[in-house]
Design a protein around this motif. Structure first.
Motif, PDB file in Angstrom:
ATOM      1  N   VAL A  33      26.611 -23.926  -3.867  1.00  0.00           N
ATOM      2  CA  VAL A  33      25.404 -22.707  -4.207  1.00  0.00           C
ATOM      3  C   VAL A  33      26.398 -21.525  -4.225  1.00  0.00           C
ATOM      4  CG1 VAL A  33      23.265 -21.944  -3.960  1.00  0.00           C
ATOM      5  CG2 VAL A  33      23.732 -24.413  -2.456  1.00  0.00           C
ATOM      6  N   CYS A  34      25.609 -20.971  -5.232  1.00  0.00           N
ATOM      7  CA  CYS A  34      26.108 -19.331  -5.407  1.00  0.00           C
ATOM      8  C   CYS A  34      25.776 -18.563  -4.785  1.00  0.00           C
ATOM      9  CB  CYS A  34      26.074 -18.803  -7.119  1.00  0.00           C
ATOM     10  SG  CYS A  34      25.815 -17.455  -7.279  1.00  0.00           S
ATOM     11  N   THR A  35      26.266 -17.681  -3.757  1.00  0.00           N
ATOM     12  CA  THR A  35      25.963 -17.272  -2.890  1.00  0.00           C
ATOM     13  C   THR A  35      25.927 -15.878  -3.126  1.00  0.00           C
ATOM     14  OG1 THR A  35      25.545 -18.468  -1.401  1.00  0.00           O
ATOM     15  CG2 THR A  35      25.087 -17.305  -0.075  1.00  0.00           C
ATOM     16  N   ASN A  36      25.636 -14.981  -3.646  1.00  0.00           N
ATOM     17  CA  ASN A  36      25.768 -12.936  -3.334  1.00  0.00           C
ATOM     18  C   ASN A  36      27.165 -13.435  -3.745  1.00  0.00           C
ATOM     19  OD1 ASN A  36      25.295 -10.915  -2.754  1.00  0.00           O
ATOM     20  ND2 ASN A  36      26.409 -10.894  -0.843  1.00  0.00           N
ATOM     21  N   GLY A  37      27.184 -13.939  -5.714  1.00  0.00           N
ATOM     22  CA  GLY A  37      28.148 -13.772  -6.279  1.00  0.00           C
ATOM     23  C   GLY A  37      29.440 -14.612  -6.148  1.00  0.00           C
ATOM     24  N   SER A  38      29.728 -14.960  -5.031  1.00  0.00           N
ATOM     25  CA  SER A  38      30.494 -16.389  -4.811  1.00  0.00           C
ATOM     26  C   SER A  38      30.032 -17.331  -4.008  1.00  0.00           C
ATOM     27  CB  SER A  38      31.506 -16.207  -2.987  1.00  0.00           C
ATOM     28  OG  SER A  38      32.179 -14.498  -3.072  1.00  0.00           O
ATOM     29  N   TRP A  39      30.793 -18.286  -4.476  1.00  0.00           N
ATOM     30  CA  TRP A  39      30.443 -20.113  -4.641  1.00  0.00           C
ATOM     31  C   TRP A  39      31.385 -20.354  -2.845  1.00  0.00           C
ATOM     32  CZ3 TRP A  39      27.254 -22.119  -7.507  1.00  0.00           C
ATOM     33  CH2 TRP A  39      27.835 -21.940  -9.648  1.00  0.00           C
ATOM     34  N   SER A  40      29.693 -21.031  -1.835  1.00  0.00           N
ATOM     35  CA  SER A  40      29.516 -21.017  -0.832  1.00  0.00           C
ATOM     36  C   SER A  40      30.220 -22.509  -0.727  1.00  0.00           C
ATOM     37  CB  SER A  40      28.273 -21.088   0.013  1.00  0.00           C
ATOM     38  OG  SER A  40      27.571 -22.530  -0.672  1.00  0.00           O
TER      39      SER A  40
END
Length: 392
Positions: free
Chosen positions: A130-137
């Motif tokens: 998931v894209c989370t705040n500019g990074s991938w989790s």
């Protein structure tokens, strides 16, 4: 009459001029909301490369805080774009595929599903990120399947035909060997095929010299062929002849043309499927690789910053076409000077996983830190280090 002739010549010449002008068409300055461009001008000649950055709260839609774009016949490639910092650029996941975004980037909160390539499987069955705040989790990892096979065994005086460019081979993959010119397969049923079964290859063929006793070649003059010259690729169709003439010599068609006068015990064509390498013209150039040239094959080796994808051997086939070439794929955590033109790099550089490294930018007094996480390079924005304008 002269006017008509001149008009005819102009019709023949003018389309070529139009094509040349189109190929050299300049680019107008790109629209870049929330960003700025260096150098800044109204028009750019074709092949001009510009650098751009984005305002606070935004970042380029490509890796890095600075990005480049090249004018190619009136179009910018890639198109400069600034996206919000909370968005994500496509993740780099080795040996995997996933659905690509139409915009080239992903919104905050967007989820993607991963599918591993053949011979690989998902680690811990985790197939999403998931894209989370500019990074991938928790980026999924595609690891080697326990049933996959590595590089096939090397058989002396043989090469593998009809293979794909890959480092691993899935279970049940079949590969076919062919012996070099002057050698024939023998052994267990003359089997030329190997199979990947539960992580191991079955036994391959043995290639023995065709002139050895008992092979039917050289034991007697019957059916033997004399020495011959190999015609250059694409040069005529005249057959070559055995030296010395007489009943012990026979004519040979050029490779790839007509039918061969040599035959196996069943009366079929025994002409090998490949010929000496100098019959295929210039050796293929594979970026970031060096080649070892032998009479019947080429062997490629990548430099320290790239991994060979595919088998390292290339042969000249009987139709005078090269067999499939391998490619040199950039290793994870490698800084490519062409991609990171905003840094002062003397060449490719490898980063250790998880270690922050300070690099000098091409602007005087500007520096940036770069880190490699899960095989992905993550840089800070270039900043004025001496004036205290850096976050580090």
């Amino acid at each position: 009459m002269c006017v008509t002739y001149l008009g005819y010549l102009l019709l023949l010449w003018f389309p070529g001029v139009l094509h040349a002008q189109s190929a050299a068409q300049p680019c107008v300055a790109p629209r870049l909301p929330h960003g700025y461009i260096v150098p800044e001008q109204d028009q750019y000649a074709t092949e001009t490369k510009l650098t751009y950055a984005c305002e606070k709260g935004y970042k380029p839609a490509v890796e890095g805080w600075w990005a480049t774009s090249t004018c190619q016949s009136g179009t910018w490639s890639p198109e400069p774009e600034c996206i919000v910092e909370q968005a994500c650029i496509p993740p780099t996941i080795p040996n995997a595929k996933y659905s690509e975004s139409l915009t080239g980037w992903y919104k905050d909160g967007q989820k993607i599903w991963i599918t591993c390539d053949k011979a690989y499987k998902l680690k811990d069955n985790d197939a999403t990120t998931v894209c989370t705040n500019g990074s991938w989790s928790s980026v999924p990892v595609c690891e080697r399947s326990v049933d996959a096979c590595g590089a096939p065994p090397k058989v002396p005086h043989a090469v593998i035909m009809d293979h794909g460019h890959q480092e691993l081979f899935a279970a049940d993959t079949e590969l076919r060997y062919e012996c070099e010119d002057g050698y024939t397969a023998e052994g267990a049923g003359n089997d030329k095929t190997i199979v990947c079964i539960k992580g191991a290859w079955t036994k391959g063929p043995t290639c023995s010299s065709s002139s050895a006793p008992g092979t039917g070649q050289g034991g007697s003059t019957e059916g033997a062929t004399g020495g011959s010259e190999t015609q250059p690729a694409g040069r005529g169709t005249k057959p070559t002849t055995g030296h010395g003439g007489g009943s012990s010599g026979s004519s040979l068609q050029p490779a790839g043309g007509g039918s061969s006068t040599t035959s196996d015990s069943n009366g079929g064509d025994s002409r090998p499927p490949f010929i000496p390498t100098n019959d295929c013209g210039p050796n293929p150039i594979i970026p970031y690789a060096v080649v070892e040239v032998e009479r019947n094959y080429l062997r490629y080796r990548c430099d320290d910053y790239h991994t060979l994808v595919g088998l390292d051997t290339v042969v000249c086939q009987s139709n005078r076409w090269w067999s499939r070439r391998p490619v040199c794929k950039e290793k994870p955590c490698v800084l490519n000077p062409d991609r990171y033109s905003n840094l002062k790099l003397s060449g490719f550089q490898h980063l250790r996983e998880g270690v922050w490294v300070l690099f000098e930018c091409r602007w005087s007094g500007h520096y940036t830190y770069i880190q490699c996480i899960n095989g992905q390079i993550r840089p800070y924005q270039c900043c004025d280090y001496h004036n205290g304008h850096c976050p580090f």
